[in-house]
Design an enzyme around this catalytic site. Structure first.
Site, short mmCIF file in Angstrom:
data_model
loop_
_atom_site.label_atom_id
_atom_site.label_comp_id
_atom_site.label_asym_id
_atom_site.label_seq_id
_atom_site.Cartn_x
_atom_site.Cartn_y
_atom_site.Cartn_z
N ARG A 72 0.85 -1.20 0.00
CA ARG A 72 0.00 0.00 0.00
C ARG A 72 0.88 1.25 0.00
NH1 ARG A 72 -1.46 1.88 4.69
NH2 ARG A 72 -2.03 -0.11 5.58
N TYR A 125 -16.02 18.67 -14.57
CA TYR A 125 -16.51 17.30 -14.69
C TYR A 125 -17.51 17.04 -13.55
CZ TYR A 125 -16.51 12.27 -14.02
OH TYR A 125 -16.90 10.97 -13.82
N ASP A 197 -6.65 19.63 -14.01
CA ASP A 197 -7.08 18.31 -14.46
C ASP A 197 -6.71 18.23 -15.94
OD1 ASP A 197 -8.45 16.12 -15.48
OD2 ASP A 197 -10.12 16.33 -14.09
N LYS A 219 -8.51 7.19 -18.91
CA LYS A 219 -8.81 7.76 -20.21
C LYS A 219 -7.61 7.60 -21.16
CE LYS A 219 -12.75 8.71 -18.27
NZ LYS A 219 -12.58 9.00 -16.89
N1 PLP Z 1 -11.52 14.16 -14.54
C1 PLP Z 1 -12.12 14.16 -15.75
C2 PLP Z 1 -11.93 15.32 -16.67
C3 PLP Z 1 -12.91 13.07 -16.13
O1 PLP Z 1 -13.49 13.08 -17.34
C4 PLP Z 1 -13.07 11.99 -15.22
C5 PLP Z 1 -13.91 10.84 -15.59
O2 PLP Z 1 -14.60 10.85 -16.59
C6 PLP Z 1 -12.45 12.04 -13.98
C7 PLP Z 1 -11.67 13.14 -13.68
C8 PLP Z 1 -12.62 10.94 -12.99
O3 PLP Z 1 -11.86 9.84 -13.33
P1 PLP Z 1 -12.21 8.31 -12.94
O4 PLP Z 1 -13.46 7.95 -13.66
O5 PLP Z 1 -11.00 7.55 -13.38
O6 PLP Z 1 -12.39 8.27 -11.46
#
Ligand code: PLP
Length: 402
Positions: A72, A125, A197, A219
């Site tokens: 961990r 998001y 992000d 992604k």
């Molecule tokens: N940030 C963005 C721009 C996203 O599009 C997403 C998910 O679609 C996330 C964060 C969250 O990621 P996760 O689904 O891997 O938890």
């Protein structure tokens, strides 16, 4: 010319600066995607990092170990991924998590204390909005959502307690482009941090000036719709230490196999992104011409309000395209179910093209809030298939939607 010998680093944190000075300074991005953090294994010579499944590691005497004690806290496959992403982002520290949301949560917890205030994008998001509004607000964190393309709005939302500006660019799903340098100047002048992000852009298209960066590695980094993960990369040693504390204390870490999958995806990131961008351009052109479309949203279109900023801060405009359907919500819902190649599914950033209806799918968590999404909006994650096939598929669905 023979390459200098690379040292094997078991831990990412703290080792990157020296490693870069030694041998990686001149490497181009594409070279780093293949090699960063992935030197041949010293024990076996394996040319890809082994998937180390051990949950615990031998100690020759109490506290005398080879860099790993308990998985961990640190794991060699995870360390390879953390090193790799940190190097791609031009950062010093990489910290991998079980999901993008876990990476966001750890970053917010580390950057903010009860009583602090964070400014998030008005079209963040949906999961980010839910995290801030439903988990962090009850824990004493105040927040304001404003249009980040409007610097005055950020300045207007500022409070003495503002400690963080959470930037997303391009945003999900409206593809708003935020001037990272301008927001960073505004925040830094006031003594606050900025975290970006970078999920939509990836470090191939955009490296946010050494600010803190978070990714949903689910992604583009993973790239194949086969893994859920998150990662934070940053230069700020103090914040990195606090995030590492949350990573270990809360334990939302990715498994070694997941880390391996993300590393494997990253090796082809540059070539995939070039193709995603090329295909997205072709789709955006179709959308601007088709009568069933009210508005096409793609930063690569010269009429997009963020086009000039995107040109300045991005290498290319990305693989995400959104649009509003002229005939409204019902037509949008019908359209997303009538493509043949674009698969109706949540998520994005993988080799296969996906289509979705944000208001009822990815952004349903923002329903009824100021961040609610237009129900006529459709979001496309344009894959790496033949552009011609994709255009043909979307055109037939648009023709039928009217
Ligand atoms: N940030 C963005 C721009 C996203 O599009 C997403 C998910 O679609 C996330 C964060 C969250 O990621 P996760 O689904 O891997 O938890």
């Amino acid at each position: 010319m023979s390459r200098p010998k690379r040292r094997f680093w078991r831990r990412s944190t703290g080792a990157l600066a020296e490693r870069r000075r030694q041998n990686a300074a001149g490497d181009e991005f594409e070279t780093r995607t293949v090699h960063a953090g992935q030197e041949p294994d010293v024990a076996t010579g394996a040319v890809v990092p082994p998937i180390t499944l051990a949950s615990t590691f031998v100690q020759d005497a109490v506290g005398d170990h080879r860099g790993y004690e308990y998985a961990r806290s640190a794991n060699p496959t995870r360390a390879a991924l953390e090193t790799c992403v940190a190097e791609l982002e031009g950062a010093e520290h990489g910290l991998a998590f079980a999901s993008g949301m876990a990476a966001e949560d750890a970053t917010l917890r580390a950057a903010l204390d009860a009583g602090d205030h964070v400014i998030i994008p008005a079209d963040a998001y949906g999961g980010t909005y839910r995290l801030v509004a439903r988990l962090h607000e009850p824990a004493g964190i105040a927040w304001t959502a404003v249009d980040h393309a409007d610097l005055d709005a950020i300045g207007g939302a500022w409070r003495d307690e503002t400690k963080l500006v959470w930037v997303e660019t391009p945003t999900n799903p409206l593809l708003t482009v935020v001037d990272i340098a301008a927001v960073a100047k505004l925040a830094h002048d006031r003594g606050a941090r900025v975290v970006v992000d970078n999920t939509f852009a990836t470090p191939y298209l955009q490296q946010p000036l050494g600010l803190g960066v978070v990714h949903s590695s689910t992604k583009y980094l993973g790239g194949h719709s086969a893994v859920v993960g998150g990662i934070v990369a940053l230069r700020d040693a103090e914040l990195a230490e606090r995030i590492a504390f949350v990573q270990n204390a809360a334990g939302a870490v990715p498994g070694p196999f997941d880390c391996y999958l993300v590393l494997r995806g990253i090796k082809t990131l540059a070539v995939r992104m070039d193709r995603h961008c090329e295909n997205a351009r072709a789709i955006a052109v179709l959308l601007t011409e088709h009568p069933a479309v009210a508005q096409a949203l793609y930063p690569g279109l010269p009429g997009h309000p963020g086009h000039d900023v995107a040109r300045r801060q991005m290498r290319d405009f990305g693989g995400m395209v959104s649009f509003t359907v002229a005939a409204g919500e019902e037509a949008a819902i019908k359209l997303v179910a009538s493509t043949r190649l674009f698969t109706l599914a949540e998520s994005l950033g993988a080799v296969e093209s996906l289509i979705e209806h944000p208001a009822e799918m990815t952004h349903a968590s923002a329903a009824g809030s100021p961040l609610a999404v237009d129900p006529a909006l459709v979001r496309l994650s344009v894959g790496i298939e033949s552009a011609e096939d994709l255009v043909t598929d979307l055109r037939q669905a648009l023709d039928a939607s009217g």
